[in-house]
Scaffold this motif. Structure first.
Motif, PDB file in Angstrom:
ATOM      1  N   TYR A 102      33.803  34.819  39.500  1.00  0.00           N
ATOM      2  CA  TYR A 102      33.802  35.610  40.729  1.00  0.00           C
ATOM      3  C   TYR A 102      34.419  36.985  40.464  1.00  0.00           C
ATOM      4  O   TYR A 102      33.903  38.009  40.942  1.00  0.00           O
ATOM      5  CB  TYR A 102      34.583  34.889  41.824  1.00  0.00           C
ATOM      6  N   MET A 103      35.504  37.010  39.699  1.00  0.00           N
ATOM      7  CA  MET A 103      36.129  38.295  39.382  1.00  0.00           C
ATOM      8  C   MET A 103      35.160  39.184  38.610  1.00  0.00           C
ATOM      9  O   MET A 103      35.009  40.371  38.911  1.00  0.00           O
ATOM     10  CB  MET A 103      37.407  38.082  38.590  1.00  0.00           C
ATOM     11  N   LYS A 104      34.505  38.617  37.609  1.00  0.00           N
ATOM     12  CA  LYS A 104      33.531  39.392  36.829  1.00  0.00           C
ATOM     13  C   LYS A 104      32.441  39.964  37.728  1.00  0.00           C
ATOM     14  O   LYS A 104      32.075  41.145  37.619  1.00  0.00           O
ATOM     15  CB  LYS A 104      32.912  38.506  35.754  1.00  0.00           C
TER      16      LYS A 104
ATOM     17  N   LEU B 192      45.914  36.111  50.224  1.00  0.00           N
ATOM     18  CA  LEU B 192      44.762  36.458  51.048  1.00  0.00           C
ATOM     19  C   LEU B 192      43.736  35.331  51.009  1.00  0.00           C
ATOM     20  O   LEU B 192      43.732  34.503  50.100  1.00  0.00           O
ATOM     21  CB  LEU B 192      44.111  37.744  50.525  1.00  0.00           C
ATOM     22  N   GLY B 193      42.850  35.298  52.004  1.00  0.00           N
ATOM     23  CA  GLY B 193      41.733  34.370  51.977  1.00  0.00           C
ATOM     24  C   GLY B 193      42.148  32.922  52.124  1.00  0.00           C
ATOM     25  O   GLY B 193      43.113  32.584  52.813  1.00  0.00           O
ATOM     26  N   ILE B 194      41.424  32.042  51.434  1.00  0.00           N
ATOM     27  CA  ILE B 194      41.676  30.602  51.483  1.00  0.00           C
ATOM     28  C   ILE B 194      42.642  30.243  50.359  1.00  0.00           C
ATOM     29  O   ILE B 194      42.371  30.487  49.185  1.00  0.00           O
ATOM     30  CB  ILE B 194      40.373  29.800  51.330  1.00  0.00           C
TER      31      ILE B 194
ATOM     32  N   GLY C 230      45.882  35.406  45.105  1.00  0.00           N
ATOM     33  CA  GLY C 230      46.208  33.994  45.097  1.00  0.00           C
ATOM     34  C   GLY C 230      45.141  33.101  45.687  1.00  0.00           C
ATOM     35  O   GLY C 230      45.232  31.882  45.603  1.00  0.00           O
ATOM     36  N   SER C 231      44.118  33.691  46.285  1.00  0.00           N
ATOM     37  CA  SER C 231      43.100  32.875  46.949  1.00  0.00           C
ATOM     38  C   SER C 231      42.206  32.183  45.928  1.00  0.00           C
ATOM     39  O   SER C 231      42.164  32.547  44.748  1.00  0.00           O
ATOM     40  CB  SER C 231      42.240  33.758  47.858  1.00  0.00           C
TER      41      SER C 231
ATOM     42  N   ASP D  32      33.741  38.139  53.810  1.00  0.00           N
ATOM     43  CA  ASP D  32      33.499  39.569  53.640  1.00  0.00           C
ATOM     44  C   ASP D  32      34.763  40.388  53.915  1.00  0.00           C
ATOM     45  O   ASP D  32      35.019  41.392  53.243  1.00  0.00           O
ATOM     46  CB  ASP D  32      32.370  40.033  54.571  1.00  0.00           C
ATOM     47  N   TRP D  33      35.562  39.964  54.905  1.00  0.00           N
ATOM     48  CA  TRP D  33      36.783  40.694  55.226  1.00  0.00           C
ATOM     49  C   TRP D  33      37.745  40.683  54.040  1.00  0.00           C
ATOM     50  O   TRP D  33      38.274  41.724  53.634  1.00  0.00           O
ATOM     51  CB  TRP D  33      37.459  40.085  56.459  1.00  0.00           C
ATOM     52  N   THR D  34      37.965  39.497  53.469  1.00  0.00           N
ATOM     53  CA  THR D  34      38.890  39.382  52.354  1.00  0.00           C
ATOM     54  C   THR D  34      38.399  40.189  51.159  1.00  0.00           C
ATOM     55  O   THR D  34      39.179  40.900  50.509  1.00  0.00           O
ATOM     56  CB  THR D  34      39.075  37.901  51.976  1.00  0.00           C
ATOM     57  N   LEU D  35      37.114  40.106  50.883  1.00  0.00           N
ATOM     58  CA  LEU D  35      36.560  40.884  49.772  1.00  0.00           C
ATOM     59  C   LEU D  35      36.742  42.373  50.012  1.00  0.00           C
ATOM     60  O   LEU D  35      37.034  43.136  49.071  1.00  0.00           O
ATOM     61  CB  LEU D  35      35.083  40.544  49.586  1.00  0.00           C
TER      62      LEU D  35
END
Length: 449
Positions: free
Chosen positions: A54-56, A292-294, A332-333, A340-343
């Protein structure tokens, strides 16, 4: 194994004193992901690779690059944040007592491969690989009196069995100013260099402060032949040790574990203020992970995952403060679950540029009213502009009055809202933006000639 014998020194002699030189492995604050906030001490190889992918795909082009396996990766039976309950568990280790990844969780570590196959995969994505370790030497290595690799010492020579950690039962401390302890740390970092480690977070090192261990680890990193970012934890790290920190480590925690609660976030402002003028230039006070996020899949025993308890305004405030301080940015998620908000919080280039500015300077708390819960921080940027962050830590919406002159910003400026990507026109003298409770405003100010 028990029948093998090493040539052992009868006692641990004093380690040679080595002058520690300043390091710049982190010229700007490191950015990455850490497994702890979501997975505690039980992350698996599959989960690490999913977050790396996901990071990539989504974050690397914005500067995110470190993928860090946190906490007790050597315990096959770890289920969350259960270290105390795992006292006496058999931990995966090699003949020299060095802990190795549990193959039940990291299958690619089989056949004594360690973390190298996982690190190779992450490097193949264009990312960097990191691990968490504990201060000291495994208790099981001391009990079995394993030899220390490439030395005449054994684990018993290096260990200080009176030194233990209150929240992790795996380790004894070491007699940190001895040659045996140095040999132990040297052997660890030779192993980590062979695995391809780029980042190491060493825990149980800042509180209580273990300066002799910090210097020994610095020497071991310098000898191992591979550059590594050196992070120390947990906090609060004592400010009085600034000089050693500046000369030995790349980042140090300003607090204990930071979680997704407003009172924790609010306290980070005051903790970071203690470090004004002491960071920057490749050495960073660290306000901890970004929850952030889940998060929380297995970070707390018996709990299920949850969406961050921070409101959207609080999340923006957190990102604004970490950006301007600046502090290392570690997510940390569980990244594949981002909405979309977290991204959007993780990919606002204008905000991240404040954090990653090549000027590598700290912000100054330029205005603070404890009674009102209002404050402003100013950070000079390399292009001659200024970043100005205004925070409303109070529980009421309202105007926050800021005198630019008092903040060291005399004259006129063109102002830009970095979250909204909008130009706001000219600002001078006193400004009074309306900011919601627990909210913030992050501006870039360009001087007008």
């Amino acid at each position: 194994m028990a029948s093998q014998q090493a040539t052992l020194s009868p006692r641990a002699s004093a380690a040679p004193k080595v002058k520690v030189a300043p390091r710049r492995m982190a010229p700007v604050p490191p950015m990455g992901w850490n497994s702890f906030v979501s997975f505690g001490d039980s992350v698996t190889e599959e989960e690490v690779l999913a977050n790396a992918q996901y990071m990539k795909d989504n974050l690397a082009k914005y500067g995110w690059k470190y993928v860090v396996v946190d906490y007790r990766w050597y315990d096959a039976g770890a289920k969350g944040n259960t270290a105390v309950g795992r006292a006496g568990a058999k931990l995966s280790a090699d003949w020299y007592g060095r802990l190795t990844p549990a193959v039940q969780r990291f299958p690619s570590a089989k056949n004594n491969a360690g973390f190298k196959p996982l690190a190779d995969k992450i490097h193949g994505m264009g990312l960097k690989f990191g691990i968490h370790i504990m201060r000291g030497i495994p208790r099981q290595a001391v009990k079995a009196n394993h030899p220390i690799e490439s030395s005449s010492y054994s684990a018993v020579n290096a260990a200080d069995t009176s030194s233990t950690c209150s929240w992790c039962p795996d380790m004894y401390g070491v007699k940190a100013n001895t040659s045996a302890a140095q040999a132990w740390y040297d052997s660890l970092f030779r192993q980590y260099a062979a695995w391809g480690v780029d980042f190491v977070k060493v825990d149980d090192l800042s509180k209580p402060y273990s300066g002799a261990d910090i210097s020994a680890i610095r020497r071991a990193i310098d000898k191992c032949g591979r550059p590594m970012v050196f992070s120390v934890s947990p906090g609060p790290t004592p400010v009085r040790h600034t000089r050693q920190l500046q000369n030995t480590v790349d980042m140090w925690r300003i607090s204990g574990d930071f979680w997704d609660k407003w009172n924790k976030l609010s306290s980070q402002f005051d903790l970071m203020a203690r470090w004004q003028g002491r960071g920057g230039g490749g050495h960073w006070p660290d306000p901890d992970f970004l929850p952030l996020g889940i998060i929380g899949h297995r970070a707390s025993s018996g709990k299920k995952s949850w969406s961050t308890h921070l409101t959207k305004n609080e999340q923006v405030t957190m990102m604004s403060f970490w950006a301007i301080a600046p502090g290392p940015l570690f997510l940390g998620s569980n990244l594949p679950e981002n909405d979309d908000w977290t991204l959007s919080l993780m990919t606002n280039k204008e905000v991240l540029d404040v954090n990653q500015d090549v000027g590598a300077r700290q912000a100054k708390r330029a205005m603070y009213s404890k009674a009102k819960g209002h404050e402003a921080w100013v950070k000079p940027l390399a292009d001659g502009t200024k970043a100005l962050a205004i925070f409303n830590r109070s529980n009421q919406d309202g105007p926050v009055s800021v005198s630019l002159d008092d903040c060291g910003l005399p004259g006129k400026y063109q102002a830009r809202n970095l979250w909204q990507h909008t130009d706001l026109g000219t600002m001078e003298d006193t400004i009074s933006p309306t900011i919601p409770k627990h909210g913030s405003l992050l501006l870039q100010l360009t001087p007008m000639n």
